[in-house]
Design a protein around this motif. Structure first.
Motif: not given
Length: 326
Positions: A150, A153, A162, A224-227, A229, A280-281, A284
């Protein structure tokens, strides 16, 4: 019975006493014994961080057990690796201690390192380090981590809109430290071991949060896997660390006071929580273990509470707790 001290043993003797107590690392290709260790680098990159603990500014021997010291030295570094979205793989540990230090103290530190790795980052171990003499007990740990393919972050990735969220306990470490300074010192302000034991017995959760924290190390990779930012370790206080994220990203962090609990000041300005603060965006679904604290807005390095500017007071090693940024 004569107490064995570091001065009564050779460096080789001390190493032979602590090596069996230290955890091996799953990524270890060659462990202690040569001039350097060899550790597998996962996807070809590794995350690396280092942190020091010095008697006086960082801990008091009257309050912390040797096991506490080893645990905290590991935990603070494991949390920094997690804050990059990585999985901790190995630690290198250096200890400088007065020659009269009992060997049991160094063994206890080793036990704390082992138990912390086993509890918070299974598979991470101690692959090497150094021993030296000093008038002041000092621990220095360097930690390595695997990004598992990955991107890291960073603090600079947060964007307006966010969600800002946290994982781990906020405010309890600072409350525990304040309790020790109020109730575990003599009349002249000297830290006292007996008083500290009484405080620990009365408030075990608060004291453990300060002396032997348990950060949510495994949730760094989950975020990190969940996105996620942006992310960082909350070590110096939520407000000051949120300000660092805000400045790196060129945004404003706006906390909802309703999400800061019953003691917002302790949450915002207490230090050494070693929680994870992540963005997180919008929209999410937050990973299990994270809770929303507010939103990222357009701005330039501001920390807000309910839309109003808030000071970024927190811990600074040169200014103490009154240091403010921004």
């Amino acid at each position: 019975m004569t107490t064995e001290t570091l001065a009564s043993l050779s460096e080789g003797d001390v190493l032979s006493r602590i090596f069996p107590r230290l955890p091996a690392a799953s990524a270890q290709l060659l462990g202690p014994g040569d001039d350097a260790a060899v550790v597998a680098a996962g996807d070809g990159r590794f995350v690396v961080t280092t942190d020091m603990m010095v008697h006086g500014p960082d801990f008091r021997l009257a309050w912390s057990t040797p096991h506490d010291l080893g645990w905290k030295a590991a935990a603070t570094n494991l949390s920094d690796v997690a804050a990059m979205g990585a999985v901790p793989t190995a630690l290198v540990v250096a200890i400088a201690a007065p020659p009269h230090t009992p060997i049991e103290m160094i063994e206890g530190i080793a036990d704390g390192l082992r138990d912390c790795c086993a509890a918070l980052a299974p598979g991470c171990g101690v692959v090497g380090g150094d021993l030296s003499a000093s008038a002041t007990l000092t621990l220095a740990v360097t930690a390595f981590g695997d990004l598992q393919g990955r991107a890291p972050v960073l603090r600079s990735g947060a964007r307006a809109g966010d969600t800002i969220a946290a994982a781990g306990v906020l405010g309890e470490a600072g409350r525990g430290l304040a309790l020790l300074f109020r109730q575990a010192v003599t009349n002249d302000g000297t830290p006292d071991a007996g008083l500290a034991e009484a405080v620990r017995a009365a408030q075990p959760g608060l004291i453990a949060a300060q002396l032997a924290p348990s950060p949510p190390v495994g949730l760094g990779a989950v975020a990190a896997r969940a996105g996620a930012t942006g992310m960082l370790d909350v070590s110096d206080g939520l407000a000051i660390d949120a300000g660092r994220l805000a400045r790196a990203s060129g945004v404003a962090v706006d906390f909802d006071s309703g999400q800061l609990g019953d003691d917002p000041d302790a949450v915002l300005h207490g230090g050494e929580d070693h929680a994870l603060l992540a963005t997180f965006p919008a929209g999410t679904a937050l990973p299990d273990g994270f809770r929303a604290l507010g939103v990222i807005r357009d701005g330039a390095g501001q920390v807000l509470v309910d839309g109003q500017p808030h000071d970024q007071r927190g811990w600074d090693p040169y200014r103490g707790w009154d240091g403010a940024a921004g």
